[in-house]
Design an enzyme around this catalytic site. Structure first.
Site, PDB file in Angstrom:
ATOM      1  CE  LYS A  81      -6.586  15.669  12.697  1.00  0.00           C
ATOM      2  NZ  LYS A  81      -7.104  15.169  11.442  1.00  0.00           N
ATOM      3  N   GLY A 183      -0.108   1.179   0.540  1.00  0.00           N
ATOM      4  CA  GLY A 183      -1.102   1.157   1.625  1.00  0.00           C
ATOM      5  C   GLY A 183      -2.432   0.681   1.088  1.00  0.00           C
ATOM      6  N   GLY A 185      -5.197  -0.090   3.113  1.00  0.00           N
ATOM      7  CA  GLY A 185      -6.155  -0.029   4.220  1.00  0.00           C
ATOM      8  C   GLY A 185      -7.488   0.493   3.731  1.00  0.00           C
TER       9      GLY A 185
HETATM   10  P1  NAD Z   1      -5.597   2.531   7.417  1.00  0.00           P
HETATM   11  O1  NAD Z   1      -4.939   2.365   8.743  1.00  0.00           O
HETATM   12  O2  NAD Z   1      -6.902   1.849   7.167  1.00  0.00           O
HETATM   13  O3  NAD Z   1      -4.596   2.030   6.264  1.00  0.00           O
HETATM   14  C1  NAD Z   1      -3.268   2.403   6.197  1.00  0.00           C
HETATM   15  C2  NAD Z   1      -2.505   1.232   5.633  1.00  0.00           C
HETATM   16  O4  NAD Z   1      -1.160   1.632   5.383  1.00  0.00           O
HETATM   17  C3  NAD Z   1      -2.445   0.031   6.582  1.00  0.00           C
HETATM   18  O5  NAD Z   1      -2.918  -1.118   5.903  1.00  0.00           O
HETATM   19  C4  NAD Z   1      -0.966  -0.068   6.924  1.00  0.00           C
HETATM   20  O6  NAD Z   1      -0.525  -1.392   7.151  1.00  0.00           O
HETATM   21  C5  NAD Z   1      -0.326   0.543   5.708  1.00  0.00           C
HETATM   22  N1  NAD Z   1       1.050   0.982   5.897  1.00  0.00           N
HETATM   23  C6  NAD Z   1       1.601   1.559   6.995  1.00  0.00           C
HETATM   24  N2  NAD Z   1       2.913   1.805   6.775  1.00  0.00           N
HETATM   25  C7  NAD Z   1       3.189   1.390   5.512  1.00  0.00           C
HETATM   26  C8  NAD Z   1       4.352   1.398   4.701  1.00  0.00           C
HETATM   27  N3  NAD Z   1       5.527   1.837   5.150  1.00  0.00           N
HETATM   28  N4  NAD Z   1       4.255   0.905   3.450  1.00  0.00           N
HETATM   29  C9  NAD Z   1       3.084   0.405   2.974  1.00  0.00           C
HETATM   30  N5  NAD Z   1       1.950   0.393   3.702  1.00  0.00           N
HETATM   31  C10 NAD Z   1       2.002   0.862   4.952  1.00  0.00           C
HETATM   32  O7  NAD Z   1      -5.678   4.101   7.172  1.00  0.00           O
HETATM   33  P2  NAD Z   1      -6.569   4.862   6.090  1.00  0.00           P
HETATM   34  O8  NAD Z   1      -7.788   5.367   6.747  1.00  0.00           O
HETATM   35  O9  NAD Z   1      -6.653   4.037   4.859  1.00  0.00           O
HETATM   36  O10 NAD Z   1      -5.655   6.155   5.808  1.00  0.00           O
HETATM   37  C11 NAD Z   1      -4.548   6.087   4.916  1.00  0.00           C
HETATM   38  C12 NAD Z   1      -3.964   7.493   4.752  1.00  0.00           C
HETATM   39  O11 NAD Z   1      -4.964   8.376   4.246  1.00  0.00           O
HETATM   40  C13 NAD Z   1      -3.463   8.128   6.053  1.00  0.00           C
HETATM   41  O12 NAD Z   1      -2.340   8.940   5.748  1.00  0.00           O
HETATM   42  C14 NAD Z   1      -4.621   9.015   6.474  1.00  0.00           C
HETATM   43  O13 NAD Z   1      -4.196  10.098   7.272  1.00  0.00           O
HETATM   44  C15 NAD Z   1      -5.105   9.492   5.106  1.00  0.00           C
HETATM   45  N6  NAD Z   1      -6.497   9.944   5.084  1.00  0.00           N
HETATM   46  C16 NAD Z   1      -7.487   9.074   5.450  1.00  0.00           C
HETATM   47  C17 NAD Z   1      -8.819   9.517   5.386  1.00  0.00           C
HETATM   48  C18 NAD Z   1      -9.960   8.589   5.735  1.00  0.00           C
HETATM   49  O14 NAD Z   1     -11.109   8.954   5.447  1.00  0.00           O
HETATM   50  N7  NAD Z   1      -9.710   7.411   6.298  1.00  0.00           N
HETATM   51  C19 NAD Z   1      -9.118  10.818   4.967  1.00  0.00           C
HETATM   52  C20 NAD Z   1      -8.070  11.667   4.571  1.00  0.00           C
HETATM   53  C21 NAD Z   1      -6.766  11.206   4.635  1.00  0.00           C
END
Ligand code: NAD
Length: 354
Positions: A81, A183, A185
């Site tokens: 990382k 969440g 996203g």
């Molecule tokens: P993203 O930024 O697209 O979405 C995250 C969402 O969470 C956002 O819409 C944000 O507004 C919301 N959020 C933040 N704080 C919040 C809270 N207190 N309550 C409710 N919602 C809240 O990110 P993502 O890519 O969807 O990733 C989400 C999680 O999954 C992260 O922890 C990330 O590390 C993990 N992850 C993502 C991937 C990937 O491929 N994108 C892979 C493995 C793990």
């Protein structure tokens, strides 16, 4: 910065490198935890840290997590990382990305980078001008894997939730099963869409309320305030936003027999896996259920290294193995009385020769 090897999160990492480029203003840390299974793969985070020590902790913890995640996904990749320490203005320049690419290249393939928080696909394209040890690049063609890992992560979580529902509730369909999603996203939104197609009952929550309301309207789902979602009485609580939400207070609030979602590092401390088990809550270890994205970017990288196109069906085939791995963990947990997070950690440690 104190000597990194005295940090509590230092776990015999094979390489920890500070990268400084005064011309571009780049300060970064690259950590490779293990190359036992292959090159240390894991994304680059661009973040403003209150103090450098927090950046070091992140690099150490996240790179070890990648070793576990990649090993449990059956990938021929180790764990690494990088973190780029953003200034308080969070300005990211092309020169910084170029200097970072040079630093990755200098490691000769021991570390393979990709997107993480604060780093876009366009940023990775910029990095790829200086090094070939990069993944998560845009793809051409419908059947080519790679690009944004979010939809692949969502697919793995959707399959993992179905496996959890089968294991804990004895149901072979998620039709009518109530899932509360924290969440909405890239990952959480994708999980919601897949579950909605199967007729699951959804409650969605995000701090970006407008986005959540629009998605809920599209899917016929309910919404709830972001600070209330952990207390929703449901079948599955799916955390897809923040880490460390499963602490003493969070676990006490849960009204769900299953926790299965994609957020990284959901357990605030290692003992919280046992706390979930004591409450009779089935936990899907985060780095096992959320491996779909790394499966996609790792396969994209490996294919490119060999000059082959990466077939999306191969990626899907590997993501389809996530439920089986979860089932193996839950069965070992049921028969040993050891919580699933610890079972998974032990399996991963064995796979990386630790
Ligand atoms: P993203 O930024 O697209 O979405 C995250 C969402 O969470 C956002 O819409 C944000 O507004 C919301 N959020 C933040 N704080 C919040 C809270 N207190 N309550 C409710 N919602 C809240 O990110 P993502 O890519 O969807 O990733 C989400 C999680 O999954 C992260 O922890 C990330 O590390 C993990 N992850 C993502 C991937 C990937 O491929 N994108 C892979 C493995 C793990």
């Amino acid at each position: 910065m104190t000597a990194f090897w005295t940090e509590p999160d230092y776990d015999d990492h094979e390489l920890v490198q500070l990268v400084r480029d005064p011309v571009s203003g780049l300060t970064a840390i690259i950590a490779v935890h293990s190359t036992h299974c292959g090159p240390g793969a894991g994304g680059t985070r661009f973040w403003h840290y209150a103090e450098p020590r927090a950046a070091m902790r992140d690099a150490l913890r996240l790179s070890r997590g990648m070793s576990y995640k990649n090993a449990m996904a059956g990938l021929p990749m180790g764990g690494g990382k990088a973190v780029i320490l953003a200034g308080s203005d969070k300005v990211k320049s092309p020169e910084m990305l170029a200097a970072f690419g040079d630093a990755v290249e200098a490691l000769g393939g021991k570390y393979v980078t990709a997107e993480d928080v604060g780093i876009s696909e366009a940023d990775m394209v910029a990095v790829s001008k200086r090094t070939s040890h990069v993944s998560g690049l845009p793809v051409q063609g419908d059947n080519a894997a790679g690009g944004d890992p979010g939809p692949f992560t969502a697919m793995g979580i959707y399959l993992g939730i179905k496996a959890a529902v089968r294991h804990k509730l004895g149901k072979y369909s998620v039709e009518g099963v109530h899932v509360a999603i924290q969440g909405t996203g890239s990952v959480g939104g994708g999980v919601a869409k897949l579950l909605a197609k199967d007729g699951a009952k959804l409650t969605l929550a995000d701090i970006q309320e407008d986005r959540t309301k629009a998605l809920a309207a599209e899917l016929g789902a309910q919404t709830v305030a972001a600070d209330a979602v952990m207390g929703v009485a449901c079948d599955v609580f799916s955390p897809n936003a923040l880490g460390a939400i499963l602490d003493d207070e969070g676990i006490a609030r849960l009204e769900a027999p299953i926790v299965a979602g994609g957020a990284n590092n959901q357990l605030a401390r290692s003992g919280h896996g046992a706390a979930l088990a004591e409450r009779g809550i089935l936990y899907a270890p985060d780095y096992v259920i959320n491996a779909g994205g790394i499966i996609s970017v790792a396969m994209e990288y490996l294919c490119r290294q060999h000059g082959d196109p990466c077939d999306i069906n191969e990626v899907r085939k590997r993501i389809a193995q996530i439920p089986g791995r979860l089932e193996e963990i839950w069965q070992a947990s049921d028969s040993s009385g050891i919580s699933p997070d610890v079972v998974a950690d032990r399996m991963a440690q064995k796979l990386i020769g630790r």
